[in-house]
Design an enzyme around this catalytic site. Structure first.
Site, PDB file in Angstrom:
ATOM      1  N   ILE A 164       0.815  -1.205   0.112  1.00 51.05           N
ATOM      2  CA  ILE A 164       0.078   0.084  -0.060  1.00 51.05           C
ATOM      3  C   ILE A 164       0.783   1.198   0.184  1.00 51.05           C
ATOM      4  O   ILE A 164       0.750   2.262  -0.775  1.00 51.05           O
ATOM      5  CB  ILE A 164      -0.805  -0.134   0.952  1.00 51.05           C
ATOM      6  CG1 ILE A 164      -2.056  -1.193   1.217  1.00 51.05           C
ATOM      7  CG2 ILE A 164      -1.593   1.139   1.171  1.00 51.05           C
ATOM      8  CD1 ILE A 164      -2.816  -1.486   2.161  1.00 51.05           C
ATOM      9  N   SER A 244      -3.467   2.738   9.362  1.00 50.63           N
ATOM     10  CA  SER A 244      -3.001   1.440   9.359  1.00 50.63           C
ATOM     11  C   SER A 244      -3.546   0.676  10.719  1.00 50.63           C
ATOM     12  O   SER A 244      -4.826   0.177  10.471  1.00 50.63           O
ATOM     13  CB  SER A 244      -1.525   1.466   9.714  1.00 50.63           C
ATOM     14  OG  SER A 244      -1.156   2.301  10.731  1.00 50.63           O
ATOM     15  N   ARG A 245      -3.264   0.873  11.984  1.00 46.83           N
ATOM     16  CA  ARG A 245      -3.909   0.637  13.106  1.00 46.83           C
ATOM     17  C   ARG A 245      -3.814   1.668  14.191  1.00 46.83           C
ATOM     18  O   ARG A 245      -2.822   2.106  14.341  1.00 46.83           O
ATOM     19  CB  ARG A 245      -3.367  -0.732  13.541  1.00 46.83           C
ATOM     20  CG  ARG A 245      -3.815  -2.029  12.495  1.00 46.83           C
ATOM     21  CD  ARG A 245      -5.227  -2.388  12.733  1.00 46.83           C
ATOM     22  NE  ARG A 245      -5.659  -3.553  11.747  1.00 46.83           N
ATOM     23  CZ  ARG A 245      -6.024  -3.441  10.574  1.00 46.83           C
ATOM     24  NH1 ARG A 245      -6.371  -2.358   9.923  1.00 46.83           N
ATOM     25  NH2 ARG A 245      -6.274  -4.581   9.772  1.00 46.83           N
ATOM     26  N   ASP A 269      -8.105   7.083   9.953  1.00 48.65           N
ATOM     27  CA  ASP A 269      -9.217   6.290   9.698  1.00 48.65           C
ATOM     28  C   ASP A 269      -9.155   4.960  10.756  1.00 48.65           C
ATOM     29  O   ASP A 269     -10.201   4.382  10.784  1.00 48.65           O
ATOM     30  CB  ASP A 269      -8.772   5.682   8.428  1.00 48.65           C
ATOM     31  CG  ASP A 269      -9.789   4.685   7.815  1.00 48.65           C
ATOM     32  OD1 ASP A 269     -11.078   5.130   8.032  1.00 48.65           O
ATOM     33  OD2 ASP A 269      -9.516   3.767   7.123  1.00 48.65           O
ATOM     34  N   GLU A 274     -11.917   0.674  18.756  1.00 47.20           N
ATOM     35  CA  GLU A 274     -12.959   0.967  17.626  1.00 47.20           C
ATOM     36  C   GLU A 274     -14.277   0.177  18.196  1.00 47.20           C
ATOM     37  O   GLU A 274     -14.273  -0.950  18.350  1.00 47.20           O
ATOM     38  CB  GLU A 274     -12.483   0.677  16.441  1.00 47.20           C
ATOM     39  CG  GLU A 274     -11.156   1.425  15.915  1.00 47.20           C
ATOM     40  CD  GLU A 274     -10.486   0.840  14.398  1.00 47.20           C
ATOM     41  OE1 GLU A 274     -11.112  -0.052  14.048  1.00 47.20           O
ATOM     42  OE2 GLU A 274      -9.475   1.589  13.978  1.00 47.20           O
ATOM     43  N   HIS A 293     -12.810   3.821   9.829  1.00 44.69           N
ATOM     44  CA  HIS A 293     -12.040   2.642   9.396  1.00 44.69           C
ATOM     45  C   HIS A 293     -12.664   1.930   8.169  1.00 44.69           C
ATOM     46  O   HIS A 293     -13.005   0.876   8.248  1.00 44.69           O
ATOM     47  CB  HIS A 293     -11.840   1.464  10.606  1.00 44.69           C
ATOM     48  CG  HIS A 293     -10.907   0.507  10.293  1.00 44.69           C
ATOM     49  ND1 HIS A 293     -10.331  -0.092  11.285  1.00 44.69           N
ATOM     50  CD2 HIS A 293     -10.172   0.008   9.023  1.00 44.69           C
ATOM     51  CE1 HIS A 293      -9.101  -1.070  10.798  1.00 44.69           C
ATOM     52  NE2 HIS A 293      -9.167  -0.915   9.496  1.00 44.69           N
ATOM     53  N   ILE A 294     -12.528   2.832   7.258  1.00 44.92           N
ATOM     54  CA  ILE A 294     -13.329   2.467   5.627  1.00 44.92           C
ATOM     55  C   ILE A 294     -11.963   2.443   4.767  1.00 44.92           C
ATOM     56  O   ILE A 294     -12.357   2.589   3.509  1.00 44.92           O
ATOM     57  CB  ILE A 294     -14.169   3.516   5.468  1.00 44.92           C
ATOM     58  CG1 ILE A 294     -13.894   4.980   5.188  1.00 44.92           C
ATOM     59  CG2 ILE A 294     -15.500   3.471   6.244  1.00 44.92           C
ATOM     60  CD1 ILE A 294     -14.572   5.848   4.253  1.00 44.92           C
ATOM     61  N   GLY A 295     -10.768   2.046   5.046  1.00 42.08           N
ATOM     62  CA  GLY A 295      -9.801   2.313   3.927  1.00 42.08           C
ATOM     63  C   GLY A 295     -10.076   1.349   2.846  1.00 42.08           C
ATOM     64  O   GLY A 295      -9.822   1.716   1.850  1.00 42.08           O
ATOM     65  N   SER A 296     -10.525   0.157   3.123  1.00 42.93           N
ATOM     66  CA  SER A 296     -10.892  -0.739   1.935  1.00 42.93           C
ATOM     67  C   SER A 296     -12.356  -0.689   1.445  1.00 42.93           C
ATOM     68  O   SER A 296     -12.701  -1.600   0.650  1.00 42.93           O
ATOM     69  CB  SER A 296     -10.359  -2.195   2.180  1.00 42.93           C
ATOM     70  OG  SER A 296     -11.155  -2.525   3.365  1.00 42.93           O
TER      71      SER A 296
HETATM   72  C1  DGY Z   1      -7.440  -4.418   6.554  1.00 42.42           C
HETATM   73  O1  DGY Z   1      -8.094  -4.970   5.506  1.00 42.42           O
HETATM   74  O2  DGY Z   1      -6.523  -4.813   7.285  1.00 42.42           O
HETATM   75  C2  DGY Z   1      -8.011  -2.908   6.608  1.00 42.42           C
HETATM   76  O3  DGY Z   1      -7.547  -2.474   7.652  1.00 42.42           O
HETATM   77  C3  DGY Z   1      -9.434  -3.046   6.234  1.00 42.42           C
HETATM   78  O4  DGY Z   1     -10.175  -3.701   7.418  1.00 42.42           O
END
Ligand code: DGY
Length: 335
Positions: A164, A244-245, A269, A274, A293-296
């Site tokens: 990424i 990331s986290r 994010d 959470e 937390h909507i990265g993907s």
């Molecule tokens: C992942 O895939 O780890 C992203 O944080 C989306 O949940």
């Protein structure tokens, strides 16, 4: 595994139809709706795992306690690329395979990182609220207190240059003409050649970047990587982005850095816990952009992740297809 008897699997996710169909073709599936984070949900999951061969989910902690209650468990398939919910040592000891969904989300997450960068730099959510509340005012776009900062040709520092990170570097260098710094365990020659990225120490990256983007995985070594010292090392004009986290960051230190003007803004994010609590101090600060937390989270990418996760579970149980085992649990580096 006896091919005449389908493996029993527990599914904790709401899956798109195709992924659900794929699973039921090969497995005896029990779809369960529970909140793994609540004590009741956890207890129910442990009970259900008593005779399960596989588990498909996103964030249930796969630790000794769970594995003790799941003597038949062979495969845990995460519908995510992150796998910090896996105790990989305990899983290796019990011979449990852990899989994840790399590749399919790389560009989608990189897009979101730019949405965060641009939102914080140009103060998009803040000014959107202002317009909707009828507070545009006579000064309009000439009002200096509406000014943002440039993204183009600024310096971006990427902490954690995985797949990424490389997609972020590509957008930064080729799209925005940015100067790319990165900090990573290993050198990334492709990013260096293609995007002019320069590998530097974390301190140098923090001191020189206008945008610091955190993309490292959550491990015991990276937990709390960003605290007061790191925010102090950053430029006071810099923007901090975390997709990331959450636990990589000491949130109390981040709040202090933002309140004290030690950094300009943050775009987040992910959070230590959470969903983030409604009364969390971060949510009160005007110079923080927040997402849940909507990265993907695009329809196509979440579909691809679900199908990948279903294939991982089936392949892990039946050994009939390529699967994505997490690095720490691979027996063969080519897996
Ligand atoms: C992942 O895939 O780890 C992203 O944080 C989306 O949940």
């Amino acid at each position: 595994m006896d091919r005449l008897v389908k493996p029993r699997v527990i599914n904790l996710k709401r899956l798109p139809e195709e992924a659900g169909r794929l699973l039921t073709e090969f497995c005896d599936v029990l779809d369960v709706d529970l909140d793994e984070k609540s004590p009741e949900g956890r207890a129910r999951l442990l009970e259900l795992l008593g005779d399960a061969d596989g588990l498909l989910q996103s964030d249930a902690r796969i630790d000794k306690e769970l594995l003790d209650k799941a003597p038949r468990l062979k495969v845990v398939s995460n519908v995510s690329v992150g796998y910090n919910n896996f105790d990989t040592e305990a899983m290796r000891e019990r011979g449990v395979t852990g899989t994840h969904t790399p590749y399919v989300l790389d560009d989608t997450v990189a897009d979101l990182i730019f949405a965060l960068i641009l939102s914080a730099a140009r103060r998009v959510p803040e000014l959107d609220r202002l317009v909707k509340q009828g507070e545009w005012g006579r000064e309009g776009s000439k009002a200096e207190d509406h000014f943002g900062i440039d993204v183009h040709h600024a310096t971006i520092g990427i902490v954690g240059m995985g797949r990424i990170g490389e997609r972020v570097a590509k957008r930064a260098a080729l799209g925005f003409g940015m100067n790319v710094l990165y900090h990573n365990r290993s050198r990334k020659s492709h990013a260096e050649e293609a995007y002019g990225a320069r590998c530097v120490s974390l301190d140098e990256l923090l001191a020189k970047s206008d945008y610091v983007v955190l993309l490292a995985p959550l491990t015991p070594e990276t937990r709390g990587l960003f605290g007061a010292e790191q925010f102090d090392t950053m430029k006071s004009t810099a923007i901090f982005v975390n997709a990331s986290r959450g636990p990589l960051v000491n949130e109390a230190a981040l709040v202090e850095a933002l309140r004290g003007g030690r950094i300009r803004a943050a775009a987040l994010d992910v959070y230590e816990s959470e969903p983030v609590a409604a009364d969390h101090p971060l949510l009160r600060l005007p110079n923080v952009v927040t997402l849940p937390h909507i990265g993907s989270a695009t329809a196509k990418t979440r579909f691809d992740m679900a199908v990948t996760a279903a294939n991982n579970l089936i392949g892990g149980l039946l050994g009939d297809r390529k699967i994505y085992v997490v690095p720490e649990l691979r027996r063969d580096s080519k897996e």
